[in-house]
Design a protein around this motif. Structure first.
Motif, PDB file in Angstrom:
ATOM      1  N   UNK A   1       0.852  -1.203   0.000  1.00 50.21           N
ATOM      2  CA  UNK A   1       0.000   0.000   0.000  1.00 50.21           C
ATOM      3  C   UNK A   1       0.881   1.244   0.000  1.00 50.21           C
ATOM      4  N   UNK A   2       0.232   2.370  -0.283  1.00 54.27           N
ATOM      5  CA  UNK A   2       0.962   3.634  -0.309  1.00 54.27           C
ATOM      6  C   UNK A   2       0.600   4.463   0.911  1.00 54.27           C
ATOM      7  N   UNK A   3       1.582   5.134   1.536  1.00 53.81           N
ATOM      8  CA  UNK A   3       1.234   6.050   2.625  1.00 53.81           C
ATOM      9  C   UNK A   3       0.216   7.082   2.134  1.00 53.81           C
ATOM     10  N   UNK A   4      -0.799   7.331   2.948  1.00 50.18           N
ATOM     11  CA  UNK A   4      -1.849   8.262   2.562  1.00 50.18           C
ATOM     12  C   UNK A   4      -3.054   7.578   1.957  1.00 50.18           C
ATOM     13  N   UNK A   5      -2.859   6.332   1.525  1.00 53.68           N
ATOM     14  CA  UNK A   5      -3.974   5.569   0.958  1.00 53.68           C
ATOM     15  C   UNK A   5      -5.050   5.344   2.033  1.00 53.68           C
ATOM     16  N   UNK A   6      -6.317   5.433   1.620  1.00 52.84           N
ATOM     17  CA  UNK A   6      -7.421   5.202   2.564  1.00 52.84           C
ATOM     18  C   UNK A   6      -8.043   3.839   2.261  1.00 52.84           C
ATOM     19  N   UNK A   7      -8.159   3.015   3.299  1.00 48.06           N
ATOM     20  CA  UNK A   7      -8.828   1.719   3.146  1.00 48.06           C
ATOM     21  C   UNK A   7      -9.938   1.619   4.196  1.00 48.06           C
ATOM     22  N   UNK A   8     -10.867   0.694   3.971  1.00 45.77           N
ATOM     23  CA  UNK A   8     -11.958   0.486   4.926  1.00 45.77           C
ATOM     24  C   UNK A   8     -11.892  -0.933   5.466  1.00 45.77           C
ATOM     25  N   UNK A   9     -11.902  -1.047   6.807  1.00 46.50           N
ATOM     26  CA  UNK A   9     -11.883  -2.372   7.431  1.00 46.50           C
ATOM     27  C   UNK A   9     -12.850  -2.387   8.617  1.00 46.50           C
ATOM     28  N   UNK A  10     -13.406  -3.575   8.901  1.00 42.64           N
ATOM     29  CA  UNK A  10     -14.285  -3.665  10.073  1.00 42.64           C
ATOM     30  C   UNK A  10     -13.493  -3.631  11.379  1.00 42.64           C
ATOM     31  N   UNK A  11     -14.074  -3.008  12.396  1.00 42.30           N
ATOM     32  CA  UNK A  11     -13.536  -3.131  13.749  1.00 42.30           C
ATOM     33  C   UNK A  11     -14.620  -3.768  14.618  1.00 42.30           C
ATOM     34  N   UNK A  12     -14.196  -4.366  15.705  1.00 47.00           N
ATOM     35  CA  UNK A  12     -15.107  -5.167  16.506  1.00 47.00           C
ATOM     36  C   UNK A  12     -14.475  -5.343  17.883  1.00 47.00           C
ATOM     37  N   UNK A  13     -14.586  -4.307  18.723  1.00 55.31           N
ATOM     38  CA  UNK A  13     -13.872  -4.393  20.002  1.00 55.31           C
ATOM     39  C   UNK A  13     -14.443  -3.482  21.076  1.00 55.31           C
ATOM     40  N   UNK A  14     -14.121  -3.816  22.304  1.00 55.29           N
ATOM     41  CA  UNK A  14     -14.449  -2.969  23.445  1.00 55.29           C
ATOM     42  C   UNK A  14     -13.188  -2.308  23.991  1.00 55.29           C
ATOM     43  N   UNK A  15     -12.064  -3.007  23.883  1.00 56.92           N
ATOM     44  CA  UNK A  15     -10.808  -2.458  24.374  1.00 56.92           C
ATOM     45  C   UNK A  15      -9.856  -2.215  23.210  1.00 56.92           C
ATOM     46  N   UNK A  16     -10.114  -1.128  22.482  1.00 57.33           N
ATOM     47  CA  UNK A  16      -9.294  -0.845  21.309  1.00 57.33           C
ATOM     48  C   UNK A  16      -8.694   0.542  21.354  1.00 57.33           C
ATOM     49  N   UNK A  17      -8.784   1.139  22.527  1.00 54.72           N
ATOM     50  CA  UNK A  17      -8.342   2.519  22.745  1.00 54.72           C
ATOM     51  C   UNK A  17      -6.834   2.500  23.003  1.00 54.72           C
ATOM     52  N   UNK A  18      -6.066   2.699  21.924  1.00 59.64           N
ATOM     53  CA  UNK A  18      -4.603   2.594  22.062  1.00 59.64           C
ATOM     54  C   UNK A  18      -4.075   3.727  22.947  1.00 59.64           C
ATOM     55  N   UNK A  19      -3.280   3.330  23.927  1.00 54.82           N
ATOM     56  CA  UNK A  19      -2.795   4.281  24.924  1.00 54.82           C
ATOM     57  C   UNK A  19      -1.290   4.107  25.116  1.00 54.82           C
ATOM     58  N   UNK A  20      -0.571   5.229  25.145  1.00 49.38           N
ATOM     59  CA  UNK A  20       0.843   5.178  25.481  1.00 49.38           C
ATOM     60  C   UNK A  20       1.242   6.562  25.980  1.00 49.38           C
ATOM     61  N   UNK A  21       2.410   6.660  26.606  1.00 47.77           N
ATOM     62  CA  UNK A  21       2.839   7.979  27.075  1.00 47.77           C
ATOM     63  C   UNK A  21       3.425   8.782  25.906  1.00 47.77           C
ATOM     64  N   UNK A  22       3.677  10.062  26.164  1.00 50.78           N
ATOM     65  CA  UNK A  22       4.116  10.965  25.096  1.00 50.78           C
ATOM     66  C   UNK A  22       5.456  10.524  24.501  1.00 50.78           C
ATOM     67  N   UNK A  23       6.353  10.046  25.362  1.00 48.98           N
ATOM     68  CA  UNK A  23       7.681   9.618  24.885  1.00 48.98           C
ATOM     69  C   UNK A  23       7.530   8.471  23.888  1.00 48.98           C
TER      70      UNK A  23
END
Lengths: 223, 106
Positions: free
Chosen positions: A131-153
Motif C-alpha cells: 500500500x501507499x502512505x496516505x492511501x485510505x482503506x476500509x476495514x471492520x472493527x469489533x472491540x471494546x478495548x481498542x483505545x490505544x494508549x501510550x505515554x508521550x515519549x
C-alpha cells in the motif's frame, strides 16, 4: 514444504478460521496452532487472531502472554519473522511487550462493531508493503478495548521511527493519535485492531483486507 | 492486626521448619493522566444522584492473595513481583500492596 503461517488459538480465540480462509484465498498455506504447544518451528510467520483469549480475564491478553506458544512467538519476532496480531492478538502482543503501549476500554464505553476508514501511514512494516502512505482503506472493527494508549515519549518514538501503520480517519475509540495499528521498530511485528480477514470478499463488505494480508504474505515470502 | 513476624532470630531458627500464612490485598488503579471512561461515567451517575461535591471517581481492581511465606518481607516481595508481572499493566496502571496480614499459620 510450502511457506506456512501459523495461526495461534488460545481458549476463547474465535477468528482463526477466518484468518486461515482469508490467507488461503490469497494462496498462502496456514495452519492452526494450539497455544499450549510450544512449537511453531515449522512456521515462517505467525498470526494471532481475534477473539477473547482466556475470556479476557484480568486484562485482554494478560493471561495469554504466559502460554507455552509465546516463547516461540518471541523467538520468531527476534529472528525478524513476520508476526501479525489482529484485535485480541494486538492486545496479546502489547501485554507480551513485543509492541509498546496498551489497549484500554473505548472512550465512550461502547463495544464498537462497524466499518472504519483507515489511513495507511507507513508501508514499511510487514502489513503495509503493498500500500501507499496516505492511501485510505476500509476495514471492520469489533472491540471494546481498542483505545490505544501510550505515554508521550512512546508516541513520539512511534512517529519518529515510522511505526504507526494505520490511523483511523474518524477516531472511533479515543486512541492516542487515532492509532489503529503499529509495528515494532524493525517492522516485522505488527498489531492492529481492525480485522483485515473480514474484508476479503465483496459479498461480505469489501476487499481492502486483501491489501493488508497480501502485504503480509509478500513479507512472508521475502523473509 | 499488623504482622508480628518471627523476628531475625526466629526467622533463621524457623526457616525451613514451617512457613507462615499471609493475606495480602493488592490495589490496582489507572495512572493519573490515563483516561478512565468508566470512572467518568460513574462520576456522572454520582452527580446525578445529588452528590455534586464529588469531583472524581477512579476505577480499579482489588485482588486478595493468600500465600505461605517465611516472614512478612518475603510475602511482600512475592506479592509485589506478582503485581508487577501480572496483576497490573505498567503502561496504564499503578499498584499498591496493602493490608499484608498474618493469617492462621500452617
Amino acid at each position: 514444504m510450502p511457506p506456512t503461517v501459523g495461526v495461534v488459538v488460545f481458549p476463547g480465540t474465535n477468528c482463526e478460521h477466518d484468518v486461515v480462509h482469508a490467507l488461503g484465498l490469497l494462496g498462502m498455506h496456514a495452519e492452526i496452532k494450539w497455544h499450549g504447544d510450544a512449537g511453531l518451528g515449522d512456521c515462517d510467520a505467525v498470526v494471532l487472531p481475534g477473539g477473547f483469549a482466556h475470556g479476557d480475564y484480568l486484562r485482554p491478553g494478560a493471561i495469554a502472554r504466559f502460554s507455552n506458544v509465546m516463547t516461540s512467538i518471541v523467538e520468531m519476532a527476534r529472528a525478524g519473522k513476520p508476526v501479525l496480531g489482529i484485535c485480541n492478538g494486538f492486545q496479546v502482543l502489547t501485554e507480551a511487550k513485543l509492541l509498546p503501549g496498551a489497549l484500554q476500554k473505548n472512550a465512550g464505553l461502547r463495544f464498537i462493531c462497524d466499518v472504519e476508514k483507515l489511513e495507511v501511514v507507513s508501508n514499511r512494516s510487514v502489513a503495509g508493503g503493498l500500500m501507499q502512505p496516505g492511501e485510505i482503506i476500509s476495514l471492520p472493527i469489533n472491540h471494546f478495548e481498542g483505545n490505544y494508549t501510550c505515554d508521550q515519549v512512546t508516541y513520539d518514538s512511534l512517529v519518529e521511527n515510522d511505526q504507526i501503520v494505520f490511523k483511523y480517519v474518524d477516531n472511533p475509540n479515543g486512541s492516542v493519535g487515532s492509532i489503529a495499528g503499529i509495528s515494532n521498530s524493525r517492522g516485522n511485528v505488527v498489531g492492529m485492531m481492525p480485522h483485515p480477514e473480514r474484508a476479503v470478499e465483496e459479498i461480505v463488505g469489501g476487499t481492502d483486507g486483501r491489501k493488508v494480508l497480501a502485504s503480509f504474505i509478500q513479507a512472508v515470502l521475502n523473509a | 492486626m499488623r504482622v508480628q513476624g518471627p523476628g531475625a532470630w526466629g526467622r533463621s531458627y524457623l526457616a525451613g521448619y514451617f512457613t507462615l500464612r499471609y493475606e495480602a490485598v493488592v490495589e490496582v488503579l489507572l495512572k493519573d493522566g490515563v483516561s478512565d471512561p468508566e470512572g467518568m461515567t460513574i462520576l456522572d451517575a454520582v452527580v446525578s444522584l445529588g452528590y455534586g461535591s464529588v469531583e472524581r471517581v477512579a476505577t480499579g481492581k482489588l485482588f486478595r492473595l493468600l500465600l505461605n511465606a517465611d516472614d512478612e518481607n518475603a510475602a511482600a516481595d512475592v506479592v509485589t513481583q506478582i503485581a508487577e508481572q501480572l496483576l497490573s499493566n505498567p503502561v496504564l496502571e499503578d499498584f499498591r500492596v496493602r493490608d499484608l496480614l498474618a493469617a492462621a499459620s500452617s
